[in-house]
Design an enzyme around this catalytic site. Structure first.
Site, short mmCIF file in Angstrom:
data_model
loop_
_atom_site.label_atom_id
_atom_site.label_comp_id
_atom_site.label_asym_id
_atom_site.label_seq_id
_atom_site.Cartn_x
_atom_site.Cartn_y
_atom_site.Cartn_z
N ARG A 152 64.08 -107.67 74.89
CA ARG A 152 63.91 -109.13 75.02
C ARG A 152 63.21 -109.48 76.34
NH1 ARG A 152 66.54 -112.63 71.76
NH2 ARG A 152 67.13 -114.08 73.40
N GLY A 177 62.37 -117.03 77.16
CA GLY A 177 61.60 -117.63 78.25
C GLY A 177 61.36 -119.12 78.16
N CYS A 186 74.12 -123.49 73.87
CA CYS A 186 73.68 -124.25 72.70
C CYS A 186 74.79 -124.20 71.66
CB CYS A 186 72.35 -123.71 72.16
SG CYS A 186 72.41 -121.99 71.68
N1 SAM Z 1 67.28 -119.08 78.43
C1 SAM Z 1 66.65 -118.52 77.25
C2 SAM Z 1 65.53 -119.41 76.81
O1 SAM Z 1 65.54 -120.60 77.12
O2 SAM Z 1 64.59 -118.91 76.16
C3 SAM Z 1 67.66 -118.28 76.15
C4 SAM Z 1 68.80 -117.41 76.60
S1 SAM Z 1 69.92 -116.97 75.34
C5 SAM Z 1 70.82 -118.41 75.10
C6 SAM Z 1 71.04 -115.94 76.20
C7 SAM Z 1 70.48 -114.62 76.63
O3 SAM Z 1 71.53 -113.90 77.31
C8 SAM Z 1 70.01 -113.72 75.52
O4 SAM Z 1 68.65 -113.38 75.70
C9 SAM Z 1 70.91 -112.48 75.60
O5 SAM Z 1 70.22 -111.27 75.34
C10 SAM Z 1 71.38 -112.52 77.02
N2 SAM Z 1 72.69 -111.80 77.22
C11 SAM Z 1 73.45 -111.22 76.30
N3 SAM Z 1 74.53 -110.66 76.87
C12 SAM Z 1 74.45 -110.88 78.18
C13 SAM Z 1 75.25 -110.54 79.30
N4 SAM Z 1 76.39 -109.88 79.15
N5 SAM Z 1 74.82 -110.92 80.50
C14 SAM Z 1 73.68 -111.63 80.65
N6 SAM Z 1 72.89 -111.99 79.62
C15 SAM Z 1 73.27 -111.63 78.41
#
Ligand code: SAM
Length: 445
Positions: free
Chosen positions: A140, A115, A233
């Site tokens: 999550r 978040g 990232c």
């Molecule tokens: N935007 C968030 C933040 O600023 O706190 C961080 C996001 S993190 C880089 C990417 C997220 O994408 C993770 O929470 C992960 O669980 C989710 N994710 C994993 N596989 C995914 C998929 N196939 N489609 C969409 N989201 C996915």
């Protein structure tokens, strides 16, 4: 220095050429630490006064600050419980700065947990419009909801839905979509040993395929002229410029736009995009901004509002606690009564965990107010508030779950504010306040 995979180092050497030795030196140093002020609840002077360490402005967002490497854990201080700030490495704020949400817009954060970016979007929406925060992994998504509640966000829908289902159903609905994609996390290596362990060239390629699929879904959710921001990232060009380039090839109705920011440096062979390397004062980020130029017909169904039996009791409870009118419509979902924001569409089939703010829960025939309701409030909106200083023993007693001695004129529900920022509530009678700080959030130090 951490042990980084040799193949990763070779790729970085090829990518950075003469800057490789600077990169290596930075990678041997600790990661930058930071916090982001939550302007929905707090101002800069209040936060500065409460901290035992300095906060230094950063170029990545007007609300992001660098804090000293040896600063005591900011998550422990009372203003963190109150949602006055979010712990976030400053350059992680760059994607939302490029997204540039405007109050009143409808914004989708498609990969939102835990978040960091959603709470930043909410701050920029300033309570107007709709934020839809989606996270495909349900556990999550619960953490995401808890962070949005702590930061007092009242105009969000939190869901745990597959991007394809969500974006098909909400086709053409959003003004802006953020895809902060799951990636190989090379920019996290300095502080996440697991990211180093998980890294391989195969993982980079798998991530790039998944990123393309998520972007394809995101494209559907946008209205004509809507903005799509893609961020990661990680440093690998396969997951950054190449993913964007391949997306533009598949979607000729999208155009790349200048990111409109000056921090970091241009993307590789993609000057409109932006990269942040450790040498630029961040951990490692990539951001690209695109615009949808094709017509998009939005057939999203409106929420089917209906009267419910507890509605008048819920309204009465609201006006018992607040000194201003109800800011949205009420709905009942199971035992929960929610205040939903404007634009909320039909929610069924989308894995929605929360829409708007929980006003309260029906328990044994009466409505018990929710912690989140008070967290979303400012003291001036409440009829009664107990004000405590962040350096007082009383705030620590409150966060431990203890009863407080209060002014005997206070009767019924009252907010508890730390340095003027609401952190919870209690119920007052005869000079005592029964503690309603949720057991799972109580401080144990
Ligand atoms: N935007 C968030 C933040 O600023 O706190 C961080 C996001 S993190 C880089 C990417 C997220 O994408 C993770 O929470 C992960 O669980 C989710 N994710 C994993 N596989 C995914 C998929 N196939 N489609 C969409 N989201 C996915």
């Amino acid at each position: 220095m951490n042990e980084y995979p040799l193949a990763f180092l070779c790729r970085m050497k090829t990518l950075l050429c003469s800057e490789y030795s600077d990169f290596l030196e930075c990678m041997g140093q600790p990661s930058v630490r930071g916090i982001r002020l939550n302007p929905l609840k707090c101002d800069e002077a209040t936060l500065k006064n409460a901290l035992d360490f300095p906060m230094e402005s950063s170029p990545f967002s007007p609300y992001s600050y660098r804090i000293p490497e040896d600063a005591d854990k900011p998550g422990r201080i009372p203003l963190h419980h109150a949602g006055a700030f979010y712990s976030q490495e400053p350059s992680a704020a760059s994607a939302v700065t490029v997204l540039n949400p405007q109050p009143g817009e409808k914004i989708l954060d498609l990969c939102a947990a835990p978040g960091g970016k959603s709470t930043q979007i909410a701050a920029l929406l300033a309570g107007k419009g709709l934020l839809w925060s989606n996270e495909v992994v349900r556990s999550r998504a619960i953490a995401l909801l808890s962070n949005l509640e702590r930061m007092g966000v009242s105009n969000a829908v939190v869901s745990s839905c597959h991007p394809e289902t969500l974006c098909e159903t909400l086709s053409g609905f959003f003004d802006r979509v953020l895809v902060d994609a799951p990636c190989s996390g090379e920019g996290m290596f300095r502080r996440d040993a697991q990211a180093v362990q998980d890294w391989s060239e195969e993982h980079v390629r798998t991530c790039a395929v998944r990123q393309g699929l998520i972007l394809d879904s995101a494209a559907t959710a946008l209205r004509e002229n809507g903005i799509l921001v893609y961020s990661t990232c990680t440093f690998s060009p396969e997951e950054n410029e190449e993913t964007v380039y391949a997306f533009l090839q598949r979607h000729p109705d999208f155009v790349l736009e200048d990111s409109g920011v000056t921090f970091g440096r241009p993307g590789i062979g993609m000057p409109q995009a932006r990269r942040v390397f450790p040498m630029d004062g961040g951990d490692g980020h990539f951001v690209a901004k695109m615009r949808k130029t094709s017509t998009a017909i939005c057939r999203v169904a409106e929420y089917p509002f209906a009267k419910f039996s507890a509605e008048s009791d819920a309204k009465a409870l609201y006006s018992q606690i607040f000194n201003e009118p109800l800011p949205g419509s009420l709905i009942q979902s199971g035992s929960a009564i929610l205040i939903v924001p404007e634009f909320v569409p039909r929610l069924s089939g989308l894995g929605v965990i929360r829409a708007g703010v929980m006003l309260g829960e029906i328990q044994k025939g009466r409505i018990e107010p929710a912690h989140a309701l008070f967290l979303s409030a400012l003291p001036r909106q409440l009829r009664q508030t107990v004000h405590l200083s962040s350096r007082s023993p009383e705030i620590h007693a409150y966060l431990h779950g203890e009863e407080l001695e209060v002014d005997s004129a206070l009767k019924g529900y009252a907010g508890v504010a730390v340095d003027g920022v609401i952190t919870g509530f209690g119920k007052c009678s005869s000079g005592k306040m029964k503690n309603r700080y949720p057991k799972g959030l109580r401080s144990h130090t």
